[in-house]
Design a protein around this motif. Structure first.
Motif, PDB file in Angstrom:
ATOM      1  N   LEU A 193      24.193  21.461  62.304  1.00  0.00           N
ATOM      2  CA  LEU A 193      25.147  22.446  62.816  1.00  0.00           C
ATOM      3  C   LEU A 193      25.917  23.061  61.652  1.00  0.00           C
ATOM      4  CD1 LEU A 193      26.518  20.557  65.958  1.00  0.00           C
ATOM      5  CD2 LEU A 193      24.883  22.452  65.931  1.00  0.00           C
ATOM      6  N   ARG A 194      26.581  24.186  61.916  1.00  0.00           N
ATOM      7  CA  ARG A 194      27.308  24.905  60.874  1.00  0.00           C
ATOM      8  C   ARG A 194      28.763  24.445  60.807  1.00  0.00           C
ATOM      9  NH1 ARG A 194      26.217  30.662  63.399  1.00  0.00           N
ATOM     10  NH2 ARG A 194      27.038  29.389  65.121  1.00  0.00           N
ATOM     11  N   GLU A 195      29.391  24.649  59.681  1.00  0.00           N
ATOM     12  CA  GLU A 195      30.817  24.320  59.546  1.00  0.00           C
ATOM     13  C   GLU A 195      31.659  25.098  60.551  1.00  0.00           C
ATOM     14  OE1 GLU A 195      32.439  24.649  55.678  1.00  0.00           O
ATOM     15  OE2 GLU A 195      30.857  23.475  54.691  1.00  0.00           O
ATOM     16  N   GLU A 254      30.562  17.332  56.782  1.00  0.00           N
ATOM     17  CA  GLU A 254      29.362  16.606  56.367  1.00  0.00           C
ATOM     18  C   GLU A 254      28.529  16.170  57.572  1.00  0.00           C
ATOM     19  OE1 GLU A 254      31.200  14.601  52.271  1.00  0.00           O
ATOM     20  OE2 GLU A 254      30.970  13.407  54.104  1.00  0.00           O
ATOM     21  N   LEU A 255      29.208  15.687  58.600  1.00  0.00           N
ATOM     22  CA  LEU A 255      28.497  15.225  59.793  1.00  0.00           C
ATOM     23  C   LEU A 255      27.848  16.389  60.538  1.00  0.00           C
ATOM     24  CD1 LEU A 255      31.051  12.555  61.040  1.00  0.00           C
ATOM     25  CD2 LEU A 255      28.729  12.115  60.203  1.00  0.00           C
ATOM     26  N   LEU A 256      28.539  17.504  60.611  1.00  0.00           N
ATOM     27  CA  LEU A 256      27.951  18.697  61.232  1.00  0.00           C
ATOM     28  C   LEU A 256      26.675  19.109  60.494  1.00  0.00           C
ATOM     29  CD1 LEU A 256      31.162  20.811  61.953  1.00  0.00           C
ATOM     30  CD2 LEU A 256      29.593  19.885  63.676  1.00  0.00           C
ATOM     31  N   GLN A 303      24.074  17.771  72.201  1.00  0.00           N
ATOM     32  CA  GLN A 303      23.578  16.435  71.887  1.00  0.00           C
ATOM     33  C   GLN A 303      23.701  16.141  70.400  1.00  0.00           C
ATOM     34  OE1 GLN A 303      23.609  13.729  73.167  1.00  0.00           O
ATOM     35  NE2 GLN A 303      21.729  13.488  74.381  1.00  0.00           N
ATOM     36  N   ARG A 304      23.588  17.163  69.564  1.00  0.00           N
ATOM     37  CA  ARG A 304      23.806  16.976  68.128  1.00  0.00           C
ATOM     38  C   ARG A 304      25.255  16.557  67.849  1.00  0.00           C
ATOM     39  NH1 ARG A 304      19.856  20.171  64.706  1.00  0.00           N
ATOM     40  NH2 ARG A 304      18.253  20.906  66.151  1.00  0.00           N
ATOM     41  N   ASN A 327      31.302  24.018  76.023  1.00  0.00           N
ATOM     42  CA  ASN A 327      30.690  25.064  76.846  1.00  0.00           C
ATOM     43  C   ASN A 327      30.127  26.226  76.013  1.00  0.00           C
ATOM     44  OD1 ASN A 327      33.636  25.732  76.441  1.00  0.00           O
ATOM     45  ND2 ASN A 327      32.965  27.643  77.398  1.00  0.00           N
ATOM     46  N   GLU A 328      30.470  26.258  74.731  1.00  0.00           N
ATOM     47  CA  GLU A 328      29.969  27.313  73.844  1.00  0.00           C
ATOM     48  C   GLU A 328      28.677  26.922  73.137  1.00  0.00           C
ATOM     49  OE1 GLU A 328      33.300  29.538  71.724  1.00  0.00           O
ATOM     50  OE2 GLU A 328      34.258  27.587  72.106  1.00  0.00           O
ATOM     51  N   PHE A 329      28.196  25.704  73.405  1.00  0.00           N
ATOM     52  CA  PHE A 329      26.981  25.218  72.754  1.00  0.00           C
ATOM     53  C   PHE A 329      25.844  25.107  73.768  1.00  0.00           C
ATOM     54  CE2 PHE A 329      30.358  23.420  70.083  1.00  0.00           C
ATOM     55  CZ  PHE A 329      29.909  23.764  68.811  1.00  0.00           C
ATOM     56  N   SER A 330      24.622  25.128  73.261  1.00  0.00           N
ATOM     57  CA  SER A 330      23.455  24.836  74.095  1.00  0.00           C
ATOM     58  C   SER A 330      23.368  23.326  74.304  1.00  0.00           C
ATOM     59  CB  SER A 330      22.184  25.336  73.414  1.00  0.00           C
ATOM     60  OG  SER A 330      21.930  24.594  72.228  1.00  0.00           O
ATOM     61  N   GLY A 331      22.452  22.901  75.191  1.00  0.00           N
ATOM     62  CA  GLY A 331      22.297  21.474  75.456  1.00  0.00           C
ATOM     63  C   GLY A 331      21.914  20.698  74.212  1.00  0.00           C
TER      64      GLY A 331
END
Length: 349
Positions: free
Chosen positions: A158-160, A151-153, A176-177, A168-172
């Motif tokens: 963001l996706r489940e 739910e928070l994602l 922050q999300r 390190n697999e995410f963008s900046g």
């Protein structure tokens, strides 16, 4: 608006003498110093602040003005030397044990650097659920926690499937999300955002700001939004507080402060903000002279006088009064701490 007047009226007073509804957070006369003897630094000097429920208060000022120290006080990480802090009517510094733990759930933070604030060895799901290790009763049970993480994602866009990825697999912006989702995990009433978009690209900044705005609309969360970027503050804030060398020098509705600044320092800050209008009147550009005084040796009288083009002799000997411009709608007034406040026709001239 009616004519300005010098006063020491309590924050929240309406034009008709009545009071607005009780704020979620109210700070009165908070002072905080560091060091001792001749090396004593005043980080906060009699700060007054109030944030209504569901509002966003923008806090601006140059580096070293006391913004981060104030945030630490509001988070309970620093104890003020004097003054009072009231959160929902209670003094958080008087709480102990379970009451203090329960209060900490209600105040969370989103940090400036979305990479440094996340443990690189923890997945997104582990990072979001980390607060539940301390506050075990918020979401009891593994299945309930998995559901809440999903739910928070979704809340932050963001996706489940992102739950099992690492920072390190995410963008900046995505990192922050995750930080925002972690702050929401305890269903807080107040979130302190300390430069939450300054490390992001402009397009990503807009996305994160939209997430924060949407969350306020959907969840009713309250924000203290600290930033150097005036355009960001204007976009997201209902009200703005301007600090200089540990003191609040101006406070008011966002559009009032941006369109009709009363304090010379605020006008200088707005003048320095970049604009796309190449036909901008150069007379409205204010170039301050001199350096910011040391917090170990604050000027007498008005602390801004050493850089102010409107300063006169009494600015060096007398503390400036609080000058109030009442609002016609009876809402919280526009205040400035100045002997010679700017009027609409002179602001930025």
């Amino acid at each position: 608006m009616s004519e300005s007047r010098a006063t020491t009226a309590a924050p929240g007073a309406r034009a008709d003498g009545t009071q607005e509804s009780a704020p979620l957070l109210e700070v009165r006369g908070v002072t905080k110093t560091f060091g001792s003897g001749r090396r004593r630094m005043t980080a906060l000097d009699g700060v007054d602040l109030r944030i209504g429920r569901g509002q966003t208060l923008g806090l601006v000022g140059e580096s070293g003005c006391g913004k981060s120290t104030l945030a630490r006080v509001l988070l309970g990480l620093e104890r003020p030397d004097a003054g009072t802090v009231r959160f929902d009517g209670s003094d958080p510094f008087a709480l102990r044990g379970k009451e203090l733990l329960a209060w900490r759930r209600r105040v969370q933070m989103v940090f400036q650097d979305p990479f440094a604030s996340l443990n690189a060895r923890m997945s997104a799901a582990d990072l979001i659920g980390e607060p539940w290790r301390t506050h075990k009763d918020v979401v009891p049970g593994a299945k309930a926690r998995d559901k809440r993480i999903r739910e928070l994602l979704a809340l932050v866009g963001l996706r489940e499937s992102d739950a099992h990825r690492y920072p390190n697999e995410f963008s900046g912006g995505q990192r922050q999300r995750i930080g925002i989702a972690r702050a929401l995990a305890l269903d807080p009433d107040l979130i302190v955002c300390d430069e939450p978009v300054s490390a992001l690209d402009l397009s990503v900044q807009a996305q994160v700001l939209n997430v924060l705005s949407d969350l306020r609309t959907r969840l009713g969360v309250t924000y203290l939004f600290i930033s150097h970027d005036l355009s960001v503050v204007r976009y997201i804030s209902d009200r703005v507080t301007v600090m200089y060398l540990g003191k609040v020098v101006e406070h008011g509705d966002t559009e009032d402060v941006f369109e009709q600044p009363r304090h010379p320092y605020t006008a200088a800050l707005l003048s320095a903000a970049p604009v796309l209008d190449t036909g901008r009147d150069p007379r409205r550009e204010i170039e301050l002279q001199g350096e910011i005084p040391s917090p170990f040796d604050i000027p007498s009288g008005c602390r801004f006088r050493t850089r102010c083009w409107r300063a006169e002799d009494r600015c060096a000997t007398q503390a400036p009064p609080v000058v109030v411009r009442e609002r016609a709608d009876g809402a919280e007034p526009h205040t400035a701490l100045c002997h010679f406040p700017l009027e609409a026709e002179t602001a930025g001239a």
